[in-house]
Design an enzyme around this catalytic site. Structure first.
Site, short mmCIF file in Angstrom:
data_model
loop_
_atom_site.label_atom_id
_atom_site.label_comp_id
_atom_site.label_asym_id
_atom_site.label_seq_id
_atom_site.Cartn_x
_atom_site.Cartn_y
_atom_site.Cartn_z
N LYS A 228 42.09 4.59 -25.64
CA LYS A 228 41.93 3.33 -26.37
C LYS A 228 41.26 2.32 -25.46
O LYS A 228 41.77 2.00 -24.39
CB LYS A 228 43.28 2.81 -26.85
N LYS B 33 39.58 5.58 -29.83
CA LYS B 33 39.46 4.31 -30.54
C LYS B 33 38.76 3.28 -29.68
O LYS B 33 39.14 3.15 -28.51
CB LYS B 33 40.87 3.84 -30.89
C1 PBG Z 1 47.77 -2.86 -31.42
C2 PBG Z 1 46.57 -2.35 -32.10
C3 PBG Z 1 45.28 -2.91 -32.19
C4 PBG Z 1 44.55 -2.09 -33.04
C5 PBG Z 1 45.39 -1.05 -33.42
N1 PBG Z 1 46.61 -1.21 -32.83
C6 PBG Z 1 44.72 -4.16 -31.63
C7 PBG Z 1 44.61 -4.37 -30.20
O1 PBG Z 1 44.78 -3.47 -29.37
O2 PBG Z 1 44.39 -5.55 -29.89
C8 PBG Z 1 43.13 -2.34 -33.47
C9 PBG Z 1 42.74 -1.74 -34.79
C10 PBG Z 1 41.51 -2.27 -35.39
O3 PBG Z 1 40.76 -3.08 -34.81
O4 PBG Z 1 41.24 -1.88 -36.54
N2 PBG Z 1 47.84 -2.67 -30.06
#
Ligand code: PBG
Length: 331
Positions: free
Chosen positions: A201, A254
């Site tokens: 991520k 992601k």
């Molecule tokens: C929470 C989380 C996030 C997303 C999914 N889980 C946001 C972040 O890390 O700030 C992003 C999903 C999206 O942008 O569609 N940690």
């Protein structure tokens, strides 16, 4: 591939196999299928609440009853799974709402499993939506602490499983969270609950619109001390390897579209079920350009998802899941 051994023009004519729709379909190497789709949903307390979000047309904050309605439509369209996020009424410095027995996610999971028992309910396991400071872990002296956060994450995952979640998906990016969650789930009697880790991520500007929906914008600093640097691919492989060693059953990359190289390498290297998350900013870009008539929304959405499949993604997490399900219907 040995180029010398291949026939060349005029014997070779690649266009021979592109002459008709049936022929093109016959030789298509990659397929999109509704069974691969996961729809993210955002729950908040209330009833009959359907609050639109500026930056994400078609995405809403939904009360639990509305989540059931939305999930029912998705399920009837063939979408097999939802990924559930929660927006609590109150935030604090220990993310109490994340693991509360009657927290918003826990209550919504219970309702969903009662009303739609065959729908797969995956829960996002994170603390940022529940923390007053908006970070994914415990904060002290302006730092995001790793090990003390693991306990809270593990507790959150177990409380989701207890409410009936079919799968948990940790998105916090703390080191060791998969191991902590696996241990807690096993100890609580949920040895069969799979973990889909947000393994690679990245600290991404593509999450902007999500933070508006989930109300999870960090109140100071950014997430670069825990989420990955967009510059790094080898490190992504190590992150994924580590999560697998800790017990991840499925892994996720992601964002998706700007990270197809990572998807491809992760799938090729490890072969685990691999999910691609087409995040909020990806969705927003397509929607915005389509609204102006600059691109064809359906064609661009399907092409993007097909690219993720071609890169190696087995599972597609997308805000467009219901539209895609409609578009994929025969006839
Ligand atoms: C929470 C989380 C996030 C997303 C999914 N889980 C946001 C972040 O890390 O700030 C992003 C999903 C999206 O942008 O569609 N940690």
């Amino acid at each position: 591939m040995n180029i010398q051994s291949l026939a060349s023009f005029p014997v070779a004519r690649p266009r021979r196999l592109r002459q008709s729709p049936a022929l093109r379909r016959l030789v298509a190497e990659t397929q999109l299928n509704v069974a691969q789709l996961v729809l993210p949903l955002f729950a908040r307390s209330g009833s009959k609440l359907r609050r639109p979000v500026d930056a994400m047309p078609g995405v809403f904050q939904l009360s639990p009853d509305e989540i059931v309605r939305e999930a029912t439509t998705a399920y009837e369209l063939g979408v097999p799974a939802v990924l559930l996020f929660g927006i609590p009424d109150k935030k604090d410095a220990k993310a109490s709402g994340a693991y509360a027995k009657k927290g918003i996610v826990q209550e919504t999971v219970r309702l969903l499993k009662k009303e739609l028992p065959s729908l797969l309910v995956i829960t996002d396991v994170c603390l940022c939506e529940y923390m007053s400071h908006g970070h994914c872990g415990i904060v002290a002296d302006g730092k995001i602490l790793n090990d003390p956060s693991l306990k809270l994450l593990a507790r959150t995952a177990a409380s989701h499983a207890e409410a009936g979640a079919d799968m948990v998906a940790p998105s916090d990016m703390m080191d060791g969270r998969v191991r902590a969650i696996r241990a807690e789930l096993d100890q609580a009697g949920f040895g069969d609950t799979p973990i889909m880790s947000y393994a690679a991520k990245f600290a991404s500007a593509f999450y902007g619109p999500f933070r508006e929906v989930a109300e999870s914008t960090p109140q100071f600093g950014d997430r670069r001390s825990y989420q990955m640097d967009a510059a790094n691919a080898s490190e992504a492989l190590r992150e994924v390897a580590q999560d697998i060693q800790e017990g991840a059953d499925l892994v996720m990359v992601k964002p998706a579209l700007a990270y197809l190289d990572i998807i491809q390498r992760v799938k090729a290297e490890f072969g685990l079920p691999t999910a691609a998350y087409a995040v909020s900013g990806e969705h927003a870009m397509i929607k915005a350009a389509a609204q102006r008539g600059w691109i064809d929304e359906k064609a661009v959405t399907l092409e993007s998802l097909l690219a993720m499949r071609r890169a190696g993604a087995d599972i597609l997490i997308t805000y467009a899941a219901m539209d895609v399900a409609r578009w994929l219907r025969p006839g």
